[in-house]
Enzyme design. Structure first.
Site: not given
Length: 359
Positions: A200, A221
């Site tokens: 992230d 991600d």
């Protein structure tokens, strides 16, 4: 407004089809809605969002330097704290080379420009993770783990590295999201910036955003959120030794005008990388004219463990190159776009950029 009303009608009609028709009719309804969006988006002359203001002429210039002889403030946070609670004019903050710490810009302080002394020399870094305890005695969570968080519109950053230096977590670890940068506001631009982390890295949370000549590094991600964002001439680099994912876009409704578009970019790194995971039911990501190294898994995309999302996501690529761009092994619910389908995604019109980008 017309587009939203039109899509609402389509959504209601689709819902009715779900009750009365079989699976093939569901797919036809969703496909028709997508294609109508493509046609409308390509011909629109008015922006979906409120027109961005062009307030770029600075009313104040601030220099940040640890040596008081060369700067008004020793830290970026002190420079930001010196601004009015409600800031309505462009403030340019020049940051001397060096390493700085965690920073957040409140929602009322709009029109801030940060200019570094070179992305390799001006580094803003911290090491928070989602499971770290905050001052409240509760875990920070992904949102508050960001090394740098922006909540105000009309933000610009140039030639700066934003880094979360928390160690890369093992596969499947919980609470180890470690955001390097979070943008939670409309009309933000990033030029020549680096975003470095693992899980992230870049929280592309909310609003319209433009990324030009940026470097983004991560494992899982590492570009995620529900922004409407255009990435141009960017380098995306994976640092995983197992499976990872480049994007996790969180569009949850057919009515939401959000999505990520990557144009003339480059994807490199290690491990086996999905181009995207369907974090949102209507997740939307497109890669165009992008070089993809061999690390891209042949299937390309992942449905987040929910087969129903295969009917509603919009995952596509257009005229990409490199060993990872071969469309032959892609999941059947992704798209090799036609010129007509790709047209809304391959210019800054995707984010109404001609209305607010002046750099």
């Amino acid at each position: 407004m017309f587009l939203k009303l039109f899509l609402l009608v389509l959504l209601l009609e689709s819902a009715n089809c779900w009750v009365t028709s079989n699976m093939s009719n569901e797919l036809i309804a969703v496909e028709n809605a997508y294609m109508e969006w493509v046609r409308q988006r390509a011909s629109m002359k008015q922006p979906v969002f409120q027109e961005g203001k062009k307030n770029l002429k600075p009313c104040r210039i601030i220099k940040v330097n640890k040596n008081p002889k060369f700067g008004e403030f020793a830290t970026v946070q002190k420079a930001i704290n010196s601004l009015p609670v409600v800031n309505l004019c462009r403030v340019v903050i020049y940051i001397s080379p060096g390493t700085l710490q965690k920073i957040e810009i409140p929602a009322t302080m709009a029109y801030i420009t940060l200019v570094g002394g070179g992305a390799e020399r001006t580094v803003i870094e911290w090491n928070d993770t989602a499971d770290r305890m905050g001052r409240s005695g509760l875990p920070l969570g992904t949102f508050a783990s960001a090394t740098f968080g922006v909540n105000s519109p009309h933000f610009i950053a140039k030639n700066i590295t934003f880094k979360n230096k928390a160690p890369s977590p093992p596969s499947g670890a919980l609470g180890k999201q470690a955001v390097a940068f979070r943008i939670s506001a409309d009309r933000a631009a990033f030029i020549g910036c680096n975003f470095i982390g693992a899980q992230d890295t870049l929280y592309d949370h909310l609003g319209r955003h433009y990324f030009k000549n940026c470097y983004i590094e991560g494992s899982v991600d590492f570009v995620f959120g529900n922004g409407l964002s255009y990435y141009e001439d960017c380098h995306l680099h994976a640092i995983t030794n197992s499976y990872g994912a480049l994007t996790a876009q969180k569009r949850d409704s057919l009515l939401q005008e959000t999505g990520f578009s990557f144009v003339n970019c480059k994807v490199t790194g290690s491990g086996a990388l999905y181009l995207g995971r369907a974090w949102g039911t209507f997740s939307r990501v497109v890669f165009a004219y992008t070089y993809m190294d061999k690390i891209i898994t042949p299937r390309g995309w992942y449905n987040w463990g929910d087969k129903n999302r295969e009917m509603t996501v919009f995952f596509g690529q257009y005229k990409c190159s490199g060993p990872g761009a071969d469309y032959g092994g892609r999941v059947p619910w992704s798209r090799e776009l036609t010129q007509q389908q790709a047209q809304p995604f391959i210019s800054i019109d995707f984010i109404d950029g001609h209305e607010w980008i002046q750099l």
